[in-house]
Motif scaffolding. Structure first.
Motif, PDB file in Angstrom:
ATOM      1  N   THR A 204      -2.213  13.147  -6.321  1.00 23.48           N
ATOM      2  CA  THR A 204      -2.898  12.494  -5.486  1.00 23.48           C
ATOM      3  C   THR A 204      -2.032  12.065  -4.150  1.00 23.48           C
ATOM      4  OG1 THR A 204      -1.889  10.219  -6.095  1.00 23.48           O
ATOM      5  CG2 THR A 204      -3.898  11.069  -7.407  1.00 23.48           C
ATOM      6  N   PRO A 205      -2.745  11.647  -3.014  1.00 24.98           N
ATOM      7  CA  PRO A 205      -1.978  11.430  -1.916  1.00 24.98           C
ATOM      8  C   PRO A 205      -0.716  10.692  -2.020  1.00 24.98           C
ATOM      9  CG  PRO A 205      -4.379  11.374  -1.177  1.00 24.98           C
ATOM     10  CD  PRO A 205      -4.109  11.573  -2.655  1.00 24.98           C
ATOM     11  N   GLU A 206      -0.992   9.438  -2.772  1.00 27.25           N
ATOM     12  CA  GLU A 206      -0.056   8.365  -2.876  1.00 27.25           C
ATOM     13  C   GLU A 206       1.318   8.918  -3.595  1.00 27.25           C
ATOM     14  OE1 GLU A 206       0.184   3.950  -4.930  1.00 27.25           O
ATOM     15  OE2 GLU A 206      -1.057   5.238  -5.563  1.00 27.25           O
ATOM     16  N   GLY A 207       0.858   9.576  -4.812  1.00 26.10           N
ATOM     17  CA  GLY A 207       1.755  10.377  -5.707  1.00 26.10           C
ATOM     18  C   GLY A 207       2.603  11.542  -4.747  1.00 26.10           C
ATOM     19  N   ASN A 208       1.593  12.058  -4.057  1.00 26.06           N
ATOM     20  CA  ASN A 208       2.408  13.216  -3.356  1.00 26.06           C
ATOM     21  C   ASN A 208       3.492  12.568  -2.368  1.00 26.06           C
ATOM     22  OD1 ASN A 208       2.388  16.243  -2.352  1.00 26.06           O
ATOM     23  ND2 ASN A 208       2.090  15.157  -0.563  1.00 26.06           N
ATOM     24  N   GLU A 209       3.153  11.595  -1.735  1.00 26.67           N
ATOM     25  CA  GLU A 209       3.837  10.817  -0.582  1.00 26.67           C
ATOM     26  C   GLU A 209       5.450  10.127  -1.555  1.00 26.67           C
ATOM     27  OE1 GLU A 209       3.927   7.169   2.206  1.00 26.67           O
ATOM     28  OE2 GLU A 209       2.111   7.994   2.144  1.00 26.67           O
ATOM     29  N   LYS A 210       5.197   9.331  -2.587  1.00 23.44           N
ATOM     30  CA  LYS A 210       6.109   9.056  -3.325  1.00 23.44           C
ATOM     31  C   LYS A 210       7.241   9.910  -3.704  1.00 23.44           C
ATOM     32  CE  LYS A 210       3.827   4.538  -4.409  1.00 23.44           C
ATOM     33  NZ  LYS A 210       3.308   3.570  -5.403  1.00 23.44           N
ATOM     34  N   THR A 211       6.418  10.944  -4.455  1.00 26.97           N
ATOM     35  CA  THR A 211       7.318  11.992  -5.006  1.00 26.97           C
ATOM     36  C   THR A 211       8.046  12.607  -4.157  1.00 26.97           C
ATOM     37  OG1 THR A 211       5.691  12.267  -6.711  1.00 26.97           O
ATOM     38  CG2 THR A 211       7.152  14.111  -6.275  1.00 26.97           C
ATOM     39  N   HIS A 212       7.501  12.999  -2.905  1.00 29.35           N
ATOM     40  CA  HIS A 212       7.993  13.749  -1.879  1.00 29.35           C
ATOM     41  C   HIS A 212       9.413  12.628  -1.210  1.00 29.35           C
ATOM     42  CE1 HIS A 212       9.045  17.062   0.664  1.00 29.35           C
ATOM     43  NE2 HIS A 212       8.755  16.256   1.772  1.00 29.35           N
ATOM     44  N   GLN A 213       9.052  11.783  -1.091  1.00 28.11           N
ATOM     45  CA  GLN A 213      10.340  10.767  -0.561  1.00 28.11           C
ATOM     46  C   GLN A 213      11.318  10.724  -1.476  1.00 28.11           C
ATOM     47  OE1 GLN A 213      10.720   9.628   2.709  1.00 28.11           O
ATOM     48  NE2 GLN A 213      12.574   9.239   1.681  1.00 28.11           N
ATOM     49  N   ALA A 214      11.124  10.631  -2.915  1.00 26.59           N
ATOM     50  CA  ALA A 214      11.882  10.576  -3.856  1.00 26.59           C
ATOM     51  C   ALA A 214      12.864  11.979  -3.746  1.00 26.59           C
ATOM     52  CB  ALA A 214      11.557  10.419  -5.226  1.00 26.59           C
ATOM     53  N   TYR A 215      11.984  13.040  -3.532  1.00 30.22           N
ATOM     54  CA  TYR A 215      12.683  14.432  -3.587  1.00 30.22           C
ATOM     55  C   TYR A 215      13.645  14.628  -2.473  1.00 30.22           C
ATOM     56  CZ  TYR A 215      12.948  19.553  -3.880  1.00 30.22           C
ATOM     57  OH  TYR A 215      13.480  20.923  -4.024  1.00 30.22           O
ATOM     58  N   LEU A 216      13.282  14.199  -1.101  1.00 31.30           N
ATOM     59  CA  LEU A 216      14.257  14.274   0.017  1.00 31.30           C
ATOM     60  C   LEU A 216      15.222  13.535  -0.165  1.00 31.30           C
ATOM     61  CD1 LEU A 216      11.513  13.991   2.895  1.00 31.30           C
ATOM     62  CD2 LEU A 216      12.658  16.044   2.065  1.00 31.30           C
ATOM     63  N   ASP A 217      15.231  12.206  -0.765  1.00 32.57           N
ATOM     64  CA  ASP A 217      16.340  11.548  -1.403  1.00 32.57           C
ATOM     65  C   ASP A 217      17.422  12.363  -2.274  1.00 32.57           C
ATOM     66  OD1 ASP A 217      15.411   9.356   0.560  1.00 32.57           O
ATOM     67  OD2 ASP A 217      14.742   8.197  -1.282  1.00 32.57           O
ATOM     68  N   PHE A 218      16.770  13.013  -3.099  1.00 29.99           N
ATOM     69  CA  PHE A 218      17.457  13.761  -4.322  1.00 29.99           C
ATOM     70  C   PHE A 218      18.238  14.896  -3.299  1.00 29.99           C
ATOM     71  CE2 PHE A 218      17.078  17.685  -6.475  1.00 29.99           C
ATOM     72  CZ  PHE A 218      18.226  17.293  -7.480  1.00 29.99           C
ATOM     73  N   LEU A 219      17.582  15.513  -2.510  1.00 24.64           N
ATOM     74  CA  LEU A 219      18.053  16.377  -1.634  1.00 24.64           C
ATOM     75  C   LEU A 219      19.210  16.254  -0.797  1.00 24.64           C
ATOM     76  CD1 LEU A 219      15.034  18.753  -0.787  1.00 24.64           C
ATOM     77  CD2 LEU A 219      16.570  19.231  -2.509  1.00 24.64           C
ATOM     78  N   ARG A 220      19.127  14.905  -0.001  1.00 19.79           N
ATOM     79  CA  ARG A 220      20.251  14.383   0.639  1.00 19.79           C
ATOM     80  C   ARG A 220      21.207  14.026  -0.134  1.00 19.79           C
ATOM     81  NH1 ARG A 220      15.662  11.598   2.980  1.00 19.79           N
ATOM     82  NH2 ARG A 220      14.976  12.647   4.888  1.00 19.79           N
ATOM     83  N   GLY A 221      20.991  13.853  -1.482  1.00 20.43           N
ATOM     84  CA  GLY A 221      22.396  13.603  -2.390  1.00 20.43           C
ATOM     85  C   GLY A 221      22.236  11.790  -2.492  1.00 20.43           C
ATOM     86  N   THR A 222      21.144  11.159  -1.639  1.00 15.39           N
ATOM     87  CA  THR A 222      21.086   9.474  -1.804  1.00 15.39           C
ATOM     88  C   THR A 222      20.232   9.084  -2.876  1.00 15.39           C
ATOM     89  OG1 THR A 222      19.518   9.632  -0.321  1.00 15.39           O
ATOM     90  CG2 THR A 222      21.620   9.385   0.733  1.00 15.39           C
ATOM     91  N   GLY A 223      19.431  10.126  -3.749  1.00 11.65           N
ATOM     92  CA  GLY A 223      18.603   9.661  -4.753  1.00 11.65           C
ATOM     93  C   GLY A 223      18.927  10.492  -5.962  1.00 11.65           C
ATOM     94  N   SER A 224      18.342   9.775  -6.986  1.00 10.44           N
ATOM     95  CA  SER A 224      18.916  10.553  -8.400  1.00 10.44           C
ATOM     96  C   SER A 224      17.868  11.758  -8.818  1.00 10.44           C
ATOM     97  CB  SER A 224      18.673   9.569  -9.475  1.00 10.44           C
ATOM     98  OG  SER A 224      17.562   9.295  -9.781  1.00 10.44           O
ATOM     99  N   GLN A 225      18.525  12.303  -9.814  1.00 12.54           N
ATOM    100  CA  GLN A 225      17.819  13.636 -10.237  1.00 12.54           C
ATOM    101  C   GLN A 225      16.393  13.339 -10.759  1.00 12.54           C
ATOM    102  OE1 GLN A 225      19.960  15.346 -13.617  1.00 12.54           O
ATOM    103  NE2 GLN A 225      17.783  16.425 -14.397  1.00 12.54           N
ATOM    104  N   SER A 226      16.171  11.876 -11.272  1.00 10.29           N
ATOM    105  CA  SER A 226      14.927  11.580 -11.607  1.00 10.29           C
ATOM    106  C   SER A 226      14.227  10.489 -11.010  1.00 10.29           C
ATOM    107  CB  SER A 226      14.747  11.421 -13.042  1.00 10.29           C
ATOM    108  OG  SER A 226      15.800  10.594 -13.518  1.00 10.29           O
ATOM    109  N   ALA A 227      13.137  10.004 -10.798  1.00  8.39           N
ATOM    110  CA  ALA A 227      12.527   9.114 -10.230  1.00  8.39           C
ATOM    111  C   ALA A 227      11.136   8.812 -10.921  1.00  8.39           C
ATOM    112  CB  ALA A 227      11.835   9.338  -8.815  1.00  8.39           C
ATOM    113  N   THR A 228      10.909   7.243 -10.781  1.00  6.55           N
ATOM    114  CA  THR A 228       9.699   6.867 -11.637  1.00  6.55           C
ATOM    115  C   THR A 228       8.620   6.780 -10.533  1.00  6.55           C
ATOM    116  OG1 THR A 228      10.768   5.801 -13.516  1.00  6.55           O
ATOM    117  CG2 THR A 228       8.813   5.060 -13.120  1.00  6.55           C
ATOM    118  N   ILE A 229       7.678   7.401 -10.769  1.00  7.40           N
ATOM    119  CA  ILE A 229       6.550   7.290  -9.733  1.00  7.40           C
ATOM    120  C   ILE A 229       5.560   6.653 -10.199  1.00  7.40           C
ATOM    121  CG2 ILE A 229       4.965   8.661  -8.016  1.00  7.40           C
ATOM    122  CD1 ILE A 229       8.326   8.907  -7.464  1.00  7.40           C
TER     123      ILE A 229
END
Length: 155
Positions: free
Chosen positions: A27-52
């Motif tokens: 969904t657009p909401e899920g896409n946005e939240k997942t993508h932000q968590a993924y960018l944080d993961f790639l930057r090294g500021t987020g974790s390997q998993s996220a609850t969406i």
């Protein structure tokens, strides 16, 4: 600790989950939240998993495994990110999203003979287009040594 450079240019990025042998869009909401968590993961500021939380449902997304788990049903599905780039591009989405200002790592050699033939035709036959009745002697002998495509989301 230095953070990884991650492109803020995510226009066209789409998250999808596997279902019944095909891929469905988040969904657009899920896409946005997942993508932000993924960018944080790639930057090294987020974790390997996220609850969406999206559409009234909680899912745990694992970016290492590229899977999501529905918390209530425990159903696990594969996920993927599509960078919204031409299908000929071979650079993985994660690499595209981490591009900096350096272009060299994103040159990809093109081996498609039709593309080579088209470029050679343009060079040899259409050079000096202001007078199409005359061929340019120099350009008629042109040869192609290599063809490269730049796969860069910033361009």
């Amino acid at each position: 600790q230095m953070q990884k450079a991650v492109s803020g240019l995510s226009h066209g990025v789409s998250w999808q989950y596997e279902m019944d042998g095909g891929w469905e869009a988040f969904t657009p909401e899920g896409n946005e939240k997942t993508h932000q968590a993924y960018l944080d993961f790639l930057r090294g500021t987020g974790s390997q998993s996220a609850t969406i939380h999206s559409g009234g449902v909680d899912r745990v997304v694992d970016f290492e495994q590229m899977q999501q788990k529905h918390i209530a049903t425990q159903k696990v599905r594969h996920i993927r990110v599509s960078a919204g780039v031409p299908p000929q591009w071979v650079t993985p989405a994660a690499e595209l999203l981490q591009q900096g200002n350096e272009l060299e790592p994103f040159y990809r050699e093109v081996m498609d003979q039709k593309i080579w033939d088209s470029i050679l035709h343009i060079l040899q036959n259409i050079g000096h287009a202001w007078d199409p009745s005359k061929l340019c002697f120099s350009m008629s002998r042109a040869a192609i040594k290599s063809v490269h495509r730049i796969e860069n989301m910033r361009l």
